[in-house]
Every structure is written in structure tokens, then in C-alpha cells.
Write a protein that holds these residues in place. Structure first.
Motif, PDB file in Angstrom:
ATOM      1  N   ARG A 244       0.822  -1.203   0.000  1.00  0.00           N
ATOM      2  CA  ARG A 244       0.000   0.000   0.000  1.00  0.00           C
ATOM      3  C   ARG A 244       0.864   1.264   0.000  1.00  0.00           C
ATOM      4  NH1 ARG A 244      -5.220   1.564   0.896  1.00  0.00           N
ATOM      5  NH2 ARG A 244      -5.273   3.744   0.297  1.00  0.00           N
ATOM      6  N   PHE A 245       1.967   1.208   0.751  1.00  0.00           N
ATOM      7  CA  PHE A 245       2.874   2.350   0.792  1.00  0.00           C
ATOM      8  C   PHE A 245       3.423   2.661  -0.599  1.00  0.00           C
ATOM      9  CE2 PHE A 245       7.319   3.812   1.115  1.00  0.00           C
ATOM     10  CZ  PHE A 245       7.121   5.027   1.756  1.00  0.00           C
ATOM     11  N   TRP A 246       3.857   1.612  -1.322  1.00  0.00           N
ATOM     12  CA  TRP A 246       4.409   1.836  -2.650  1.00  0.00           C
ATOM     13  C   TRP A 246       3.331   2.294  -3.633  1.00  0.00           C
ATOM     14  CZ3 TRP A 246       9.115   2.945  -2.760  1.00  0.00           C
ATOM     15  CH2 TRP A 246      10.037   2.301  -1.936  1.00  0.00           C
ATOM     16  N   GLN A 247       2.097   1.850  -3.429  1.00  0.00           N
ATOM     17  CA  GLN A 247       1.001   2.353  -4.270  1.00  0.00           C
ATOM     18  C   GLN A 247       0.789   3.849  -4.048  1.00  0.00           C
ATOM     19  OE1 GLN A 247      -2.501   0.014  -3.503  1.00  0.00           O
ATOM     20  NE2 GLN A 247      -1.586  -1.884  -4.271  1.00  0.00           N
ATOM     21  N   ASP A 248       0.866   4.265  -2.787  1.00  0.00           N
ATOM     22  CA  ASP A 248       0.719   5.694  -2.481  1.00  0.00           C
ATOM     23  C   ASP A 248       1.877   6.506  -3.065  1.00  0.00           C
ATOM     24  OD1 ASP A 248      -1.617   5.187  -1.141  1.00  0.00           O
ATOM     25  OD2 ASP A 248      -0.725   5.246   0.873  1.00  0.00           O
ATOM     26  N   ILE A 249       3.088   5.955  -2.989  1.00  0.00           N
ATOM     27  CA  ILE A 249       4.245   6.640  -3.575  1.00  0.00           C
ATOM     28  C   ILE A 249       4.051   6.795  -5.079  1.00  0.00           C
ATOM     29  CG2 ILE A 249       6.705   6.418  -4.113  1.00  0.00           C
ATOM     30  CD1 ILE A 249       6.254   7.283  -1.292  1.00  0.00           C
ATOM     31  N   LYS A 250       3.583   5.747  -5.725  1.00  0.00           N
ATOM     32  CA  LYS A 250       3.347   5.806  -7.164  1.00  0.00           C
ATOM     33  C   LYS A 250       2.306   6.861  -7.493  1.00  0.00           C
ATOM     34  CE  LYS A 250       1.976   2.976 -11.135  1.00  0.00           C
ATOM     35  NZ  LYS A 250       1.535   1.632 -11.597  1.00  0.00           N
ATOM     36  N   ALA A 251       1.251   6.941  -6.673  1.00  0.00           N
ATOM     37  CA  ALA A 251       0.218   7.956  -6.901  1.00  0.00           C
ATOM     38  C   ALA A 251       0.798   9.359  -6.816  1.00  0.00           C
ATOM     39  CB  ALA A 251      -0.912   7.781  -5.888  1.00  0.00           C
ATOM     40  N   LEU A 252       1.719   9.573  -5.878  1.00  0.00           N
ATOM     41  CA  LEU A 252       2.363  10.888  -5.770  1.00  0.00           C
ATOM     42  C   LEU A 252       3.211  11.192  -7.005  1.00  0.00           C
ATOM     43  CD1 LEU A 252       3.635  11.106  -2.067  1.00  0.00           C
ATOM     44  CD2 LEU A 252       1.689  12.281  -3.079  1.00  0.00           C
ATOM     45  N   LEU A 253       3.960  10.203  -7.462  1.00  0.00           N
ATOM     46  CA  LEU A 253       4.836  10.418  -8.610  1.00  0.00           C
ATOM     47  C   LEU A 253       4.060  10.679  -9.897  1.00  0.00           C
ATOM     48  CD1 LEU A 253       7.584   7.716  -7.939  1.00  0.00           C
ATOM     49  CD2 LEU A 253       7.746  10.192  -7.588  1.00  0.00           C
ATOM     50  N   LEU A 254       2.820  10.239  -9.952  1.00  0.00           N
ATOM     51  CA  LEU A 254       1.990  10.480 -11.136  1.00  0.00           C
ATOM     52  C   LEU A 254       1.393  11.877 -11.143  1.00  0.00           C
ATOM     53  CD1 LEU A 254       0.162   7.028 -11.492  1.00  0.00           C
ATOM     54  CD2 LEU A 254       2.020   7.936 -12.904  1.00  0.00           C
ATOM     55  N   GLU A 255       1.496  12.581 -10.013  1.00  0.00           N
ATOM     56  CA  GLU A 255       0.995  13.962  -9.947  1.00  0.00           C
ATOM     57  C   GLU A 255       2.093  14.899 -10.452  1.00  0.00           C
ATOM     58  OE1 GLU A 255      -1.917  14.960  -9.333  1.00  0.00           O
ATOM     59  OE2 GLU A 255      -2.873  13.202  -8.435  1.00  0.00           O
ATOM     60  N   LYS A 256       2.038  15.276 -11.727  1.00  0.00           N
ATOM     61  CA  LYS A 256       3.108  16.071 -12.329  1.00  0.00           C
ATOM     62  C   LYS A 256       3.308  17.403 -11.618  1.00  0.00           C
ATOM     63  CE  LYS A 256       2.927  14.166 -17.018  1.00  0.00           C
ATOM     64  NZ  LYS A 256       2.757  14.491 -18.452  1.00  0.00           N
ATOM     65  N   ILE A 257       2.206  18.052 -11.238  1.00  0.00           N
ATOM     66  CA  ILE A 257       2.335  19.343 -10.570  1.00  0.00           C
ATOM     67  C   ILE A 257       3.079  19.181  -9.250  1.00  0.00           C
ATOM     68  CG2 ILE A 257       1.064  21.320  -9.661  1.00  0.00           C
ATOM     69  CD1 ILE A 257       0.794  21.026 -12.618  1.00  0.00           C
ATOM     70  N   TYR A 258       2.747  18.147  -8.515  1.00  0.00           N
ATOM     71  CA  TYR A 258       3.424  17.881  -7.243  1.00  0.00           C
ATOM     72  C   TYR A 258       4.920  17.658  -7.473  1.00  0.00           C
ATOM     73  CZ  TYR A 258       4.835  15.384  -3.012  1.00  0.00           C
ATOM     74  OH  TYR A 258       5.494  14.975  -1.874  1.00  0.00           O
ATOM     75  N   VAL A 259       5.257  16.867  -8.491  1.00  0.00           N
ATOM     76  CA  VAL A 259       6.665  16.564  -8.774  1.00  0.00           C
ATOM     77  C   VAL A 259       7.425  17.832  -9.156  1.00  0.00           C
ATOM     78  CG1 VAL A 259       8.217  15.325 -10.327  1.00  0.00           C
ATOM     79  CG2 VAL A 259       6.200  14.168  -9.407  1.00  0.00           C
ATOM     80  N   ILE A 260       6.836  18.666 -10.030  1.00  0.00           N
ATOM     81  CA  ILE A 260       7.485  19.927 -10.420  1.00  0.00           C
ATOM     82  C   ILE A 260       7.715  20.813  -9.203  1.00  0.00           C
ATOM     83  CG2 ILE A 260       6.952  22.159 -11.515  1.00  0.00           C
ATOM     84  CD1 ILE A 260       8.174  20.269 -13.405  1.00  0.00           C
ATOM     85  N   ASN A 261       6.713  20.886  -8.354  1.00  0.00           N
ATOM     86  CA  ASN A 261       6.830  21.716  -7.167  1.00  0.00           C
ATOM     87  C   ASN A 261       7.994  21.252  -6.293  1.00  0.00           C
ATOM     88  OD1 ASN A 261       5.676  23.822  -5.415  1.00  0.00           O
ATOM     89  ND2 ASN A 261       5.185  22.136  -4.046  1.00  0.00           N
ATOM     90  N   VAL A 262       8.098  19.948  -6.075  1.00  0.00           N
ATOM     91  CA  VAL A 262       9.160  19.409  -5.226  1.00  0.00           C
ATOM     92  C   VAL A 262      10.529  19.581  -5.872  1.00  0.00           C
ATOM     93  CG1 VAL A 262      10.062  17.302  -4.169  1.00  0.00           C
ATOM     94  CG2 VAL A 262       7.619  17.804  -4.041  1.00  0.00           C
ATOM     95  N   LEU A 263      10.623  19.440  -7.201  1.00  0.00           N
ATOM     96  CA  LEU A 263      11.912  19.651  -7.877  1.00  0.00           C
ATOM     97  C   LEU A 263      12.427  21.076  -7.643  1.00  0.00           C
ATOM     98  CD1 LEU A 263      11.404  17.822 -11.307  1.00  0.00           C
ATOM     99  CD2 LEU A 263      12.927  17.143  -9.438  1.00  0.00           C
ATOM    100  N   GLY A 264      11.533  22.047  -7.801  1.00  0.00           N
ATOM    101  CA  GLY A 264      11.938  23.423  -7.531  1.00  0.00           C
ATOM    102  C   GLY A 264      12.316  23.632  -6.077  1.00  0.00           C
ATOM    103  N   TYR A 265      11.561  22.981  -5.190  1.00  0.00           N
ATOM    104  CA  TYR A 265      11.812  23.106  -3.756  1.00  0.00           C
ATOM    105  C   TYR A 265      13.166  22.508  -3.375  1.00  0.00           C
ATOM    106  CZ  TYR A 265       9.853  23.803   0.979  1.00  0.00           C
ATOM    107  OH  TYR A 265       9.573  24.235   2.248  1.00  0.00           O
ATOM    108  N   ILE A 266      13.571  21.452  -4.071  1.00  0.00           N
ATOM    109  CA  ILE A 266      14.883  20.827  -3.819  1.00  0.00           C
ATOM    110  C   ILE A 266      16.004  21.823  -4.104  1.00  0.00           C
ATOM    111  CG2 ILE A 266      16.523  19.111  -4.704  1.00  0.00           C
ATOM    112  CD1 ILE A 266      14.092  17.242  -5.110  1.00  0.00           C
TER     113      ILE A 266
END
Length: 500
Positions: A244-266
């Protein structure tokens, strides 16, 4: 079996009002970051042992002097804290689905208190490194879970402002830590600075267990009760939990806006983390600031308060949407980078202070918007994990490597001005991630030469992607309805308008 949500409704605890929750969480966050500032201050961090050409050697001072650390090892202390934070954050976020998040915060603060006291009694590099890791473990529960609680209970039209008030405690706490560490470390010894932090946090660790807990949006009270009553079944299904944890991680990675936001934040946090750890030492070296802890702390307090609150209030005024958040993120970070970079180019300390203060105000304006995007690009049940993975990412790729890398760079070039200019350039990368896409016309109009350097690196960026606010999506489990007895706005604002 269908569950009637009305049957799950329950009154809020007697101690609870949204404003009280915000105040308590802000104080806890402040103490967390006072620790970050204290260990970076000259009074606590100190200076390494050194010898003159004539052979006269000094013992150094603080942690560096007592444990004979070079700049690289000194930077590792900052990263050690992050190791504990990174490992524990996703664990606490996952446990929030089966154990009340409010109780998890109490567990984390208890670990934090004991570990901070442990730093004060450490005897060598490895013992203080282990204690710093445990401080990170303790903070992980709070960092992952506090923001969703605040967002749940803030007035609709001021959600970003409330998040901004909470995240304002980051620069303010670091700045207070500089002063606190400088005063306590310089007068009675660096170890007592850690003992003082532990005493400050102890009441909140106790309250985490003593107060009746709140429940979080998207987390089912019935599901928690089932897990508690059937612990043997629950803990025997470790493989299912990991799945279930890995399913949730995959769901996060599929959210492009979330990923872009975190890349900039890094990229952003790569600079901020190194600034917070090496700032007083660099200021002391470049501009011969005899009171570098106080000056750098003052700049960080003013820049942090004005910038964090200003950026959050402006986003609320603009209408707090994800596209508007990205516009604010990219613009303020770019111009903040310009001012911070320019500041280090001047040899006059007063010109540096003015330009750097303006730059700090602009870069800290990102704190509310960037976390608003993290919370609103995922469905409610994933918000603790989204905050945890954002925290993990910005640290493991941001300030975990930046502090020792800047220390290593400084050991090589032996010039703090050069090191600071190289570090500050990374802000332009953060602005580019939040802004650009592979479109030459946008690049030429907006960021010109700087953004052209980034054009080949990214296929899309936050402003130009279609975005959906996921805040009101149905969660995977029905959660309780919390009665909010005091949901009046903390700040005066225009009437709330519906999200588009």
C-alpha cells in the motif's frame, strides 16, 4: 459495508480552537528551528583548532574546537540530522493511517527532547552525530503531520496565510537560534544550549500524550479503531502495508504538478540549507562581522517574517490557486536570487546587508505557496505522505548534500565570497524549474539568458501545466466531521471566493 458519515461525527476536544492549534504548532516549530540555528551559530558551532606559521596553536572553540572537526565533518553534523528526518518522515506519514496523528506527534517530540539533551552530553564526533540523527527522527512526525492539521482548520480564504504563519517560524526560529546559541554558547558553554532546547520542548512532548487528540481529514476514525482492536492481524500483514505504501508513492509520482513543485523546492532548499548552516561563519569571514550571529540572525528574522507572511497574504489576495502559486514562486525566487547574488559582489558590509535583506524577503515569500501546492495537488488521504516525501526529497537532494559540499568547496577554495556566489547561483535553477517549459518565446520574454540555460533540462513547468486542486476530492476512507468552535479568520481579508 457502507459507513454513515454522520455516525462518525464527534465534537472537537474541549481544548481545541483553530487559533490555539496554530499557536501551539507555531511554538513547537519555532523550537525545532531554534535548534537548527543554535548548532550553526558561532557560539555553539565554534571554530576549528589552528596553528600559526610560528607554530603557536589554538584549541578552537565550540563543537568544532572540542571535537577537532574540519569544515567537511562539521557540515556532516547538519546532514546527520537530516538522515533521521528522511528515514522517519515516510514512516510516520504511513503510520498516520492506523495511529492517531496527534499521538504520533507526541512520540516524535519525546524522542526530540531526549536526543537534544543527548547532544549536550556527547563526548566525540560520533556520539553527537548519532544524537543529531535522533533529533531528526523526532522532528519527522511533526513536520509530516502539522501542516495538514493547520490546512484542515484554517478559514477557507486564509489557508495560505495560516500556512505562512506556521512556516514563518522556520526563518524566525533559525535566527533566534543564532542569537540564542551565540549568547548561551559564548557565555556558559555550547552544551547548555542543547539542554535549554530540551527543557523548552519537554512540555509539548507531554501535551502530545495528555491532550485529547484531533482527527485528520481523509483518515478514518473507524479504520483506526479497527487497527487498534486487531493489532495482531494488522502487524502480521506487513507485506500488504508495504504494498500500500508503494502504491501511495506511485500515486504521488503520477501527480506532475506535485513533482514539479518538489523539484523546484529541492534546488531552493539546497541554497537555504547551506545559508542557514554556514551563514554566520561566512559573514564573519567576508565582512569581519564581530557580531555575525546577531546580524545574520536579525536579517533572517526580518526577511523570514516579512517574506513568509507577505508571500502567503499576496497569494490569498490573488486567489489561492495552484497556477497563481507557481507565478509567485518563480517570480520571487528569481528576483531574490538577483539581490542575494548582487549582495555578495560588494565589499561594503552595509550595501551587502541591505541587498541581502531584500533578497531574503523575496526568497522567503515562497514558504506558504510551495507548501500550499504540496497539500492541494493530492487527495486528502495522501497529504501526510505528500508532506513527508516533500520533506524527504528537499533534504536528501537539497540541504543534506549542500552543507558538507559547501564545506568541502570552502576547504578547497578558501574563499567564502566565492563559495557564497557559487551557492547562490542555484536559486536561478529553482526559479527556472518553477517557471519554464520548452518554449523559446516564453524563455526569451521572461528570463532571457538565465532561463535559456535550463531550457534543455525540463519538458514542462508548473505555470504551464494544467492543474487541479485535489483538496475536496473524496478520500479513500470516510473521516470524522470535526466541529470547529472558533473558525474566525486570524487576519482580516476580503470575503472568501470559490475556487475555480
Amino acid at each position: 459495508m457502507a459507513i454513515d458519515s454522520t455516525s462518525l461525527s464527534e465534537p472537537a476536544p474541549s481544548w481545541f480552537t483553530p487559533k490555539r492549534l496554530l499557536v501551539v504548532f507555531c511554538v513547537i516549530n519555532m523550537v525545532n528551528y531554534i535548534d537548527r540555528g543554535a548548532i550553526a551559530s558561532n557560539g555553539v558551532n565554534g571554530s576549528p583548532r589552528s596553528c600559526t606559521e610560528s607554530g603557536v596553536c589554538s584549541d578552537g572553540s565550540g563543537i568544532q574546537g572540542d571535537f577537532d572537526l574540519n569544515n567537511f565533518k562539521d557540515g556532516v553534523l547538519s546532514s546527520a540530522f537530516m538522515v533521521g528526518l528522511l528515514v522517519a518522515s515516510p514512516i510516520f506519514a504511513s503510520l498516520a493511517k492506523s495511529i492517531n496523528p496527534f499521538r504520533l506527534i507526541g512520540v516524535g517530540l519525546s524522542v526530540w527532547t531526549l536526543a537534544a539533551a543527548g547532544c549536550g552530553v556527547s563526548v566525540d564526533f560520533w556520539s553527537i552525530t548519532i544524537c543529531r540523527m535522533l533529533v531528526g527522527v523526532g522532528e519527522a512526525s511533526f513536520i509530516s503531520l502539522a501542516a495538514p492539521f493547520i490546512d484542515d482548520n484554517a478559514p477557507f480564504a486564509q489557508r495560505t496565510a495560516w500556512l505562512g504563519i506556521f512556516y514563518m517560524c522556520i526563518p524566525t526560529g533559525i535566527a533566534v537560534g543564532y542569537v540564542y546559541g551565540g549568547v548561551v554558547g559564548g557565555s556558559i558553554g555550547w552544551r547548555y544550549a542543547f539542554f535549554g532546547e530540551a527543557i523548552l520542548m519537554l512540555p509539548f512532548a507531554i501535551l502530545g500524550f495528555a491532550m485529547k487528540p484531533l482527527h485528520m481529514k481523509g483518515i478514518s476514525f473507524v479504520l483506526m479503531w479497527f487497527y487498534i482492536q486487531h493489532q495482531s492481524i494488522y502487524f502480521s500483514s506487513t507485506s500488504k502495508q508495504l504494498s500500500r505504501f508503494w502504491q501511495d508513492i506511485k500515486a504521488l509520482l503520477l501527480e506532475k504538478i506535485y513533482v514539479i513543485n518538489v523539484l523546484g523546492y529541492i534546488a531552493y532548499n539546497f541554497v537555504i540549507g547551506a545559508y542557514s548552516y554556514w551563514g554566520p561563519k561566512a559573514g564573519y569571514s567576508i565582512y569581519q562581522m564581530s557580531n555575525a550571529d546577531i546580524l545574520f540572525g536579525g536579517i533572517t528574522i526580518v526577511g523570514g517574517i516579512v517574506g513568509t507572511l507577505g508571500g502567503s497574504i499576496i497569494l490569498d489576495r490573488m486567489n489561492s490557486t495552484i497556477p497563481n502559486a507557481f507565478k509567485l514562486l518563480s517570480t520571487t525566487t528569481f528576483f531574490g536570487a538577483v539581490f542575494c547574488f548582487s549582495a555578495f559582489c560588494f565589499s561594503n558590509m552595509y550595501i551587502y546587508l541591505v541587498l541581502f535583506l531584500i533578497g531574503e524577503i523575496l526568497v522567503f515569500a515562497t514558504q506558504g505557496p510551495v507548501n500550499f501546492v504540496c497539500l492541494h495537488t493530492v487527495k486528502p488521504s495522501l497529504r501526510p505522505l505528500s508532506m513527508a516525501m516533500s520533506t524527504v526529497s528537499i533534504h536528501i537532494f537539497g540541504d543534506v548534500p549542500s552543507s558538507p559540499l559547501v564545506g568541502l568547496l570552502q576547504d578547497k577554495v578558501d574563499n567564502w565570497r566565492t563559495s557564497a556566489l557559487i551557492l547562490t547561483s542555484v536559486f536561478f535553477l529553482a526559479s527556472g524549474i518553477w517557471f519554464i517549459e520548452l518554449r523559446r518565446d516564453i524563455l526569451d520574454i521572461s528570463l532571457g539568458v538565465f532561463t535559456c540555460l535550463f531550457a534543455t533540462l525540463f519538458d514542462y513547468a508548473g505555470i504551464f501545466l494544467d492543474s487541479v486542486d485535489r483538496y475536496n476530492e473524496d478520500s479513500e476512507h470516510v473521516g470524522p466531521v470535526i466541529v470547529q468552535p472558533d473558525a474566525s479568520p486570524l487576519l482580516e481579508n476580503k470575503p472568501a471566493t470559490a475556487l475555480p
